[in-house]
Scaffold this motif. Structure first.
Motif, PDB file in Angstrom:
ATOM      1  N   PRO A 378       9.351 -29.706 -22.515  1.00 55.60           N
ATOM      2  CA  PRO A 378       8.201 -29.442 -23.404  1.00 55.60           C
ATOM      3  C   PRO A 378       8.280 -30.241 -24.695  1.00 55.60           C
ATOM      4  CG  PRO A 378       9.059 -27.392 -22.502  1.00 55.60           C
ATOM      5  CD  PRO A 378      10.036 -28.464 -22.115  1.00 55.60           C
ATOM      6  N   SER A 379       7.112 -30.596 -25.223  1.00 52.90           N
ATOM      7  CA  SER A 379       7.067 -31.395 -26.447  1.00 52.90           C
ATOM      8  C   SER A 379       7.699 -30.665 -27.624  1.00 52.90           C
ATOM      9  CB  SER A 379       5.613 -31.751 -26.789  1.00 52.90           C
ATOM     10  OG  SER A 379       4.840 -30.569 -26.989  1.00 52.90           O
ATOM     11  N   ALA A 380       7.750 -29.324 -27.550  1.00 48.89           N
ATOM     12  CA  ALA A 380       8.338 -28.555 -28.642  1.00 48.89           C
ATOM     13  C   ALA A 380       9.835 -28.828 -28.792  1.00 48.89           C
ATOM     14  CB  ALA A 380       8.110 -27.056 -28.415  1.00 48.89           C
ATOM     15  N   THR A 381      10.483 -29.345 -27.747  1.00 47.57           N
ATOM     16  CA  THR A 381      11.911 -29.645 -27.839  1.00 47.57           C
ATOM     17  C   THR A 381      12.181 -30.962 -28.553  1.00 47.57           C
ATOM     18  OG1 THR A 381      11.982 -30.803 -25.699  1.00 47.57           O
ATOM     19  CG2 THR A 381      12.297 -28.420 -25.662  1.00 47.57           C
ATOM     20  N   GLN A 382      11.112 -31.672 -28.910  1.00 43.40           N
ATOM     21  CA  GLN A 382      11.265 -32.956 -29.602  1.00 43.40           C
ATOM     22  C   GLN A 382      11.639 -32.688 -31.054  1.00 43.40           C
ATOM     23  OE1 GLN A 382      10.173 -36.049 -27.986  1.00 43.40           O
ATOM     24  NE2 GLN A 382      10.977 -37.263 -29.656  1.00 43.40           N
ATOM     25  N   ASP A 383      12.817 -33.120 -31.474  1.00 47.06           N
ATOM     26  CA  ASP A 383      13.269 -32.886 -32.850  1.00 47.06           C
ATOM     27  C   ASP A 383      12.684 -33.900 -33.820  1.00 47.06           C
ATOM     28  OD1 ASP A 383      14.888 -30.720 -32.116  1.00 47.06           O
ATOM     29  OD2 ASP A 383      16.531 -32.055 -31.537  1.00 47.06           O
ATOM     30  N   PHE A 384      12.497 -35.116 -33.348  1.00 46.56           N
ATOM     31  CA  PHE A 384      12.018 -36.198 -34.214  1.00 46.56           C
ATOM     32  C   PHE A 384      10.643 -36.622 -33.736  1.00 46.56           C
ATOM     33  CE2 PHE A 384      11.772 -40.551 -35.819  1.00 46.56           C
ATOM     34  CZ  PHE A 384      12.260 -40.406 -37.104  1.00 46.56           C
ATOM     35  N   ASP A 385       9.611 -36.142 -34.415  1.00 48.48           N
ATOM     36  CA  ASP A 385       8.233 -36.378 -33.978  1.00 48.48           C
ATOM     37  C   ASP A 385       7.423 -36.911 -35.155  1.00 48.48           C
ATOM     38  OD1 ASP A 385       5.688 -36.352 -32.945  1.00 48.48           O
ATOM     39  OD2 ASP A 385       5.870 -34.393 -31.999  1.00 48.48           O
ATOM     40  N   LEU A 386       7.101 -38.200 -35.109  1.00 53.24           N
ATOM     41  CA  LEU A 386       6.367 -38.814 -36.214  1.00 53.24           C
ATOM     42  C   LEU A 386       4.946 -38.289 -36.328  1.00 53.24           C
ATOM     43  CD1 LEU A 386       7.486 -42.557 -35.958  1.00 53.24           C
ATOM     44  CD2 LEU A 386       8.274 -40.807 -37.551  1.00 53.24           C
ATOM     45  N   SER A 387       4.398 -37.743 -35.232  1.00 56.66           N
ATOM     46  CA  SER A 387       3.016 -37.265 -35.274  1.00 56.66           C
ATOM     47  C   SER A 387       2.881 -35.990 -36.088  1.00 56.66           C
ATOM     48  CB  SER A 387       2.506 -37.009 -33.848  1.00 56.66           C
ATOM     49  OG  SER A 387       3.245 -35.964 -33.232  1.00 56.66           O
ATOM     50  N   THR A 388       3.957 -35.233 -36.242  1.00 50.41           N
ATOM     51  CA  THR A 388       3.890 -33.986 -37.012  1.00 50.41           C
ATOM     52  C   THR A 388       4.858 -33.974 -38.180  1.00 50.41           C
ATOM     53  OG1 THR A 388       5.521 -32.945 -35.541  1.00 50.41           O
ATOM     54  CG2 THR A 388       3.196 -32.653 -34.999  1.00 50.41           C
ATOM     55  N   GLY A 389       5.609 -35.056 -38.339  1.00 54.64           N
ATOM     56  CA  GLY A 389       6.607 -35.090 -39.387  1.00 54.64           C
ATOM     57  C   GLY A 389       7.988 -34.877 -38.804  1.00 54.64           C
TER      58      GLY A 389
END
Length: 560
Positions: A378-389
């Protein structure tokens, strides 16, 4: 070479996606509960992902939208599941034909039939019987797997953490075998005995010739067969292993009959050579990539937190990057021949692989990667996400309430930007306070279709606005392994099974209340729990899904 290019392209583009799609048909098991044909029985219930099932109708005279939804019953879901297993088996069989243990035997075996028979008709009939015996042998193997484990055990395997981890290890072993680390072989004494029996004439001799082929080629076909049986078992279908072996054996048997009828076609076959081993190695890389998906399933359901989205992507980038380097000859395994030049098919396949690697790289910084999002954590497991900071996530308590189970699901299971409840009763209570309908999202950690809906449909601005502003969302995970407190563990009045985990609780609620076993399942209810519009399965058409949501909002407003 044109033939080889086509087969290699099919191999890369089809065998891996088909194997992964097999994941989507079985995300939940309630330990002994399964469906019977026709009606739902609480004593026999299995859980599967839903197919695309929503359609929409627009009433232009009133400018209102009525969404009509239908969730596939167990018979329809099972049919789709078996078809996917069959197709995966078919592709696996065609891939096996390119193995060094089988491909060189094609002209030898066909020539034997055409030369040893008294007439062309006799040679063709013997070759066809030979192919038929190949099908019988492999289907029998699939039936033995089913009988040995039983359908209930196959259902349990689909989400059992121990078995998923074993599947991961098996696929790693198969990959190592294809890389040349060792060969998976059967006892030579047994193989020799079967080969000796093939010297007998008549049908018995033909049968043991086919059996000998199966045994001798096991070092090449074993990993493919093993992977196929693992996938079939993970779907929980009673006939899954047999159907998979049917597809595999048909693909394996077709060339023998075809070349026996048209011997001149043998001249068009490319000569054996180092390219056969290259096919094995490419399959090894694909096996390794697939193994990571099984490990991810366990990681998510048991909250190990090993394979976050960017870690998973990094591993896939490494695997496919090494595959690309292998194809252009920059790395070589022990059994490989020297690569003096790049053929056109090999070059094109390398371009496809490197393009896929480049496509995945932006995902390390949060790019949605919609074409493969269904296979990723799931995308929620992404720690480094430039789209949301960097490291940001939506707070789990935006309305001032402490949400039950939020610490388990919010940071790793919920798509970023959404703030649902994870307990149905709490969602209903909030809906009464806010005077809003509730959207129940029955989902799962290992639900491929759920990830695809979240990445491709929920990200649409209009859909996201409806979900956030018009509904109280209840996200219920049906395959979570977190144990409930002892005082909340009960015996279900529906299935008579002990409800021990959050997943058990949600899956039992879904089956008992909504007569469905599919994920994702979207149900819109009022604050009293009354269904407002027909429930919906997965629908990747944004406008139709938006129409379904709007119909729920309209029905709620009309009721109030």
């Amino acid at each position: 070479m044109k033939t080889i290019f086509k087969l290699l392209t099919l191999l890369f583009l089809l065998i891996f996606p088909l194997a992964m799609f097999a994941q989507q048909d079985s995300t939940v098991s309630t330990e002994g509960v399964e469906f019977t044909d026709g009606t739902i029985s609480p004593d026999s219930l299995s859980f599967e992902e839903s197919p695309d099932t929503v359609t929409a109708r627009v009433d232009s005279s009133k400018t209102t939208v009525a969404a009509i939804s239908k969730v596939a019953g167990p018979a329809e879901s099972g049919k789709n599941s078996l078809w996917s297993i069959f197709i995966a088996g078919l592709v696996g069989g065609f891939a096996a034909l390119l193995m060094p243990c089988i491909f060189p035997m094609l002209p030898l075996t066909v020539s034997f039939f055409t030369k040893q028979s008294g007439s062309r008709a006799s040679g063709i009939s013997k070759a066809l019987l030979y192919g038929l015996f190949i099908i019988v042998i492999y289907v029998a193997l699939g039936m033995i797997i089913t009988i040995a484990f039983g359908s209930d055990a196959l259902n349990a395997l689909s989400t059992n953490g121990i078995f998923n981890f074993i599947f991961f290890l098996l696929l790693v072993v198969f990959a190592a075998s294809f890389f040349g680390a060792f060969e998976i072989t059967l006892p030579s004494s047994f193989v020799n005995k079967m080969d000796a029996k093939s010297d007998k004439g008549g049908l018995i001799g033909l049968f043991f010739m086919a059996f000998s082929l199966s045994l001798v080629s096991f070092s090449c076909t074993g990993p493919i067969i093993g992977t196929l049986l693992v996938e079939a078992a993970s779907k929980g279908e009673r006939l899954g292993p047999a159907i998979g072996m049917l597809g595999f054996s048909i693909a394996l048997a077709i060339p023998f009959g075809l070349f026996a009828m048209f011997p001149s076609m043998l001249k068009s076959l490319p000569k054996s050579g180092g390219w056969l081993n290259s096919v094995k190695v490419v399959l090894g890389f694909l096996e390794l990539a697939l193994a990571l998906k099984f490990l991810s399933n366990v990681d998510l359901a048991y909250h190990w937190n090993w394979l976050d989205r960017e870690v998973f992507l990094s591993l896939w980038i490494a695997v496919f990057g090494l595959m690309g380097l292998y194809l252009i000859g920059k790395i070589k395994f022990s059994h490989d021949s020297d690569l003096k030049f790049l053929s056109v098919p090999r070059t094109i396949l390398a371009i496809v692989v490197f393009s896929f690697v480049i496509y995945m790289i932006p995902g390390l910084w949060g790019a949605p990667l919609k074409s493969i999002s269904a296979f990723l954590p799931p995308s929620a497991t992404q720690d480094f996400d430039l789209s949301t900071g960097v490291g940001s996530s939506t707070a789990a308590h935006t309305d001032g309430k402490v949400k039950k189970y939020a610490e388990i699901f919010h940071e790793r299971g919920t798509p970023k930007g959404f703030d649902p409840y994870y307990d149905y009763d709490q969602a209903l209570a909030t809906a009464k306070e806010l005077n809003k309908p509730v959207l129940i999202d029955f989902t799962g950690w290992n639900c491929v279709n759920c990830r695809k809906m979240e990445a491709n449909v929920w990200t649409d601005p209009a859909v996201a606005k409806l979900l956030k502003e018009e509904f109280v969302m209840a996200e219920l995970f049906v395959d979570d392994k977190t144990e409930l407190p002892v005082d909340e563990q009960i015996v279900s009045t529906y299935s008579n099974k002990k409800i021990k985990t959050i997943g058990n609780k949600n899956s039992d609620f879904q089956a008992a209340s909504f007569n469905s076993n599919s994920q994702p399942l979207y149900v819109i209810v009022d604050p009293n729990g009354q269904v407002l519009v027909p429930q919906s399965g997965a629908n990747y058409n944004v406008e139709q899904y938006k129409a379904f949501l709007q119909s729920g909002v309209n029905a709620f407003k009309k009721k109030n």
